[in-house]
Design an enzyme around this catalytic site. Sequence first.
Site, mmCIF file in Angstrom:
data_model
loop_
_atom_site.group_PDB
_atom_site.id
_atom_site.type_symbol
_atom_site.label_atom_id
_atom_site.label_comp_id
_atom_site.label_asym_id
_atom_site.label_seq_id
_atom_site.Cartn_x
_atom_site.Cartn_y
_atom_site.Cartn_z
ATOM 1 N N GLU A 18 16.477 82.265 79.935
ATOM 2 C CA GLU A 18 15.954 81.848 81.247
ATOM 3 C C GLU A 18 17.099 81.603 82.224
ATOM 4 O O GLU A 18 18.266 81.595 81.850
ATOM 5 C CB GLU A 18 15.146 80.546 81.111
ATOM 6 C CG GLU A 18 13.645 80.732 81.001
ATOM 7 C CD GLU A 18 12.971 81.083 82.334
ATOM 8 O OE1 GLU A 18 13.684 81.261 83.344
ATOM 9 O OE2 GLU A 18 11.741 81.184 82.354
ATOM 10 N N ASN A 103 11.556 72.563 83.348
ATOM 11 C CA ASN A 103 11.490 74.005 83.170
ATOM 12 C C ASN A 103 12.425 74.636 84.205
ATOM 13 O O ASN A 103 13.576 74.261 84.287
ATOM 14 C CB ASN A 103 10.048 74.505 83.241
ATOM 15 C CG ASN A 103 9.890 75.859 82.585
ATOM 16 O OD1 ASN A 103 10.491 76.120 81.541
ATOM 17 N ND2 ASN A 103 9.113 76.741 83.184
ATOM 18 N N GLU A 121 5.468 72.851 74.829
ATOM 19 C CA GLU A 121 4.466 73.793 74.340
ATOM 20 C C GLU A 121 4.262 73.641 72.831
ATOM 21 O O GLU A 121 5.199 73.374 72.098
ATOM 22 C CB GLU A 121 4.911 75.229 74.638
ATOM 23 C CG GLU A 121 5.029 75.510 76.123
ATOM 24 C CD GLU A 121 5.809 76.778 76.417
ATOM 25 O OE1 GLU A 121 5.263 77.653 77.085
ATOM 26 O OE2 GLU A 121 6.965 76.870 75.967
ATOM 27 N N ASN A 154 7.594 76.678 87.550
ATOM 28 C CA ASN A 154 8.392 77.863 87.269
ATOM 29 C C ASN A 154 9.144 78.372 88.487
ATOM 30 O O ASN A 154 9.745 77.598 89.208
ATOM 31 C CB ASN A 154 7.533 78.937 86.598
ATOM 32 C CG ASN A 154 8.184 79.407 85.313
ATOM 33 O OD1 ASN A 154 9.400 79.597 85.260
ATOM 34 N ND2 ASN A 154 7.395 79.588 84.268
ATOM 35 N N ASP A 204 6.541 84.099 86.115
ATOM 36 C CA ASP A 204 7.569 83.224 85.540
ATOM 37 C C ASP A 204 8.674 82.999 86.570
ATOM 38 O O ASP A 204 8.436 82.416 87.623
ATOM 39 C CB ASP A 204 8.064 83.856 84.235
ATOM 40 C CG ASP A 204 8.737 82.859 83.301
ATOM 41 O OD1 ASP A 204 9.340 81.894 83.784
ATOM 42 O OD2 ASP A 204 8.676 83.062 82.075
#
Length: 299
Positions: A18, A103, A121, A154, A204
């Site tokens: 990410e 995130n 999650e 996100n 995302d």
Amino acid sequence: MSSIKIECVLPENCHCGESPVWEEASGSLLFVDIPGKKFCRWNPLTKAVQRMTMDAPVTSVALRKSGGYVATVGTKFCALNLEDQSVVALATVDKDKKNNRFNDGKVDPAGRYFAGTMAEETAPAVLERHQGSLYALFPDHQVKKYFDQVDISNGLDWSLDHKIFYYIDSLAYSVDAFDYDLQTGQISNRRSIYKLEKEEQIPDGMCIDTEGKLWVACYNGGRVIRLDPETGKRLQTVKLPVDKTTSCCFGGKDYSEMYVTCARDGLDPDSLSRQPEAGGIFKITGLGVKGIPPYSYAG
């Protein structure tokens, strides 16, 4: 238009790669592996990868004007030093939500570090809903909370004139826009500018190009899509040889290359055998557009 080329340039095998960020000063790509609790800096010329392991999921990283980096680690905004591997907490959020973590995050044009939270999650994209919030760490290390009831905070970016803030809450399957006041960091007038198609799956990470168009990585959709935020139309789809594309940024010489992160977690053995490059870093060339340099945290 030149022909588009897609290649896996770093087979990093990230559980969930990410937050790709180009660091012009070192000619390197920064990125994180969230479940791997790793921050990485990769130099495409020397092929060297420097890694730093944290004690909690590291979910986004950004440049810092005063040197080093800032990152979101667990529920903390932190300062990172890759040279001595030090981590210094600057602020903590969601203290009442023990199951939450940060995130995605990104720095705005005024040097504030925006990042949102979500519940941990139980499986990829499976979690307790409405537990997240959007925050910003201001240069004085004060934290502002913008709103809550977020599922998976996100992708985020700002329009080229700095008057619009773009934001994705993944499970809303929408790219949203807010009016943005750069002086104060205030946001208002939320609206949806694009609803994802079924085959595009889950929105995302996101970045903007020099034409003011948005690029969104589609998790489980195996693609990045280019959107016109003014018309709400999709202009282009670029498919990758992996399903779980997570985020994208421009980098390289003149910011003419796109780097895309992706995930391995959540793929069964059959899927993994079909996409052995899952979890790697991909480079897309020949898009015919360029990106803009990332902003640096001012605190």
